[in-house]
Design an enzyme around this catalytic site. Structure first.
Site, mmCIF file in Angstrom:
data_model
loop_
_atom_site.group_PDB
_atom_site.id
_atom_site.type_symbol
_atom_site.label_atom_id
_atom_site.label_comp_id
_atom_site.label_asym_id
_atom_site.label_seq_id
_atom_site.Cartn_x
_atom_site.Cartn_y
_atom_site.Cartn_z
ATOM 1 N N LYS A 158 38.592 86.559 -19.355
ATOM 2 C CA LYS A 158 37.143 86.303 -18.893
ATOM 3 C C LYS A 158 36.445 87.326 -19.708
ATOM 4 C CE LYS A 158 34.855 88.700 -14.976
ATOM 5 N NZ LYS A 158 34.746 88.480 -13.996
ATOM 6 N N ARG B 168 35.876 91.731 -2.686
ATOM 7 C CA ARG B 168 35.175 93.062 -1.643
ATOM 8 C C ARG B 168 34.824 93.325 -1.128
ATOM 9 N NH1 ARG B 168 31.100 91.585 -7.268
ATOM 10 N NH2 ARG B 168 32.201 90.432 -8.909
ATOM 11 N N GLU C 254 36.123 81.149 -7.361
ATOM 12 C CA GLU C 254 36.428 82.410 -7.874
ATOM 13 C C GLU C 254 36.113 83.440 -5.940
ATOM 14 O OE1 GLU C 254 35.776 84.892 -11.075
ATOM 15 O OE2 GLU C 254 35.889 86.306 -10.422
HETATM 16 C C1 3PG Z 1 30.549 89.288 -10.757
HETATM 17 O O1 3PG Z 1 32.076 89.527 -10.913
HETATM 18 O O2 3PG Z 1 29.815 89.796 -10.504
HETATM 19 C C2 3PG Z 1 30.768 87.976 -11.512
HETATM 20 O O3 3PG Z 1 30.570 88.825 -12.772
HETATM 21 C C3 3PG Z 1 29.510 87.552 -11.488
HETATM 22 O O4 3PG Z 1 28.251 88.158 -12.034
HETATM 23 P P1 3PG Z 1 26.768 87.360 -11.472
HETATM 24 O O5 3PG Z 1 26.641 87.816 -10.320
HETATM 25 O O6 3PG Z 1 25.832 87.964 -12.591
HETATM 26 O O7 3PG Z 1 27.039 85.730 -11.682
#
Ligand code: 3PG
Length: 213
Positions: free
Chosen positions: A134, A51, A47
């Protein structure tokens, strides 16, 4: 693509491995070796969060890596869905869901793993036909205990929890009947990427893969 068809595809993606790496890519040059390192460690579903400025180009680059199944995360708008699809994402992930976002995934044929965090949100998505969702932000929203509890009245929904999950607590989730896989960024630490230490990332991926025999 109907929500049921989207969830069928999301189910396939979530069954590929116990962990879906959540990737924040700052440098386009990292995209390909990062994907290769994760796939080599046994994590094919990737994924890429929308961002960073190079996220869409990163999806394009990673889509060329053999064995990888590349999706776009942090989908917020119709424009995000359109751009993700055009970049070659084969699935999408969103932190929550809006009608506009769900409509866009149907319009652009992008299988979505939509985010939910309350019983009502889960039910709303289920009503639309999404049986794979999710759960975000997982640790901050009740964690594995919450998901175990929601599995009693709503067993027909399966989840990919993300947010605050690491090797330490992943098994709390993976042990539950209604959890398909977990998502997390811990398998692709920023410092390892900056050093170009792809071997370290393959090791982290292999540890994550071994969470499920
Ligand atoms: C996110 O979208 O940032 C994810 O949920 C990942 O979270 P994490 O950095 O705590 O694994």
């Amino acid at each position: 693509m109907t929500p049921a068809e989207q969830s069928a595809r999301a189910l396939d993606v979530c069954r590929l491995a116990p962990v879906v790496p959540v990737l924040v890519i700052d440098d386009l040059a990292h995209a390909k070796p990062l994907a290769q390192a994760l796939v080599a460690g046994g994590l094919p579903a990737l994924e890429v969060t929308l961002r960073t400025p190079c996220a869409l180009d990163a999806i394009r680059a990673m889509a060329e890596v053999p064995g990888g199944v590349v999706g776009a995360g942090t989908l917020l708008t119709r424009a995000d869905v359109k751009a993700a699809k055009e970049a070659g994402a084969t699935f999408g992930v969103s932190p929550g869901s809006t009608e506009a976002l769900l409509d866009a995934c149907a319009e652009f044929d992008l299988p979505l793993l939509p985010g939910a965090v309350t019983a009502s949100e889960v039910m709303h998505l289920l009503e639309r036909g999404y049986t794979v969702q999710k759960f975000f932000p997982a640790e901050q929203s009740g964690g594995a205990a919450f998901l175990k509890s929601i599995g009693a009245p709503i067993p027909q929904v399966s989840f990919c929890p993300t947010g605050g999950i690491s090797l330490k607590n992943a098994m709390d989730y993976l042990a539950l009947k209604n959890i398909l896989c977990v998502g997390g960024s811990w398998v692709a630490p920023k410092d390892a990427m900056a050093r170009g230490d792809w071997a370290a990332i393959t090791t982290l991926a292999a540890e994550a893969k071994a969470l499920r025999a």
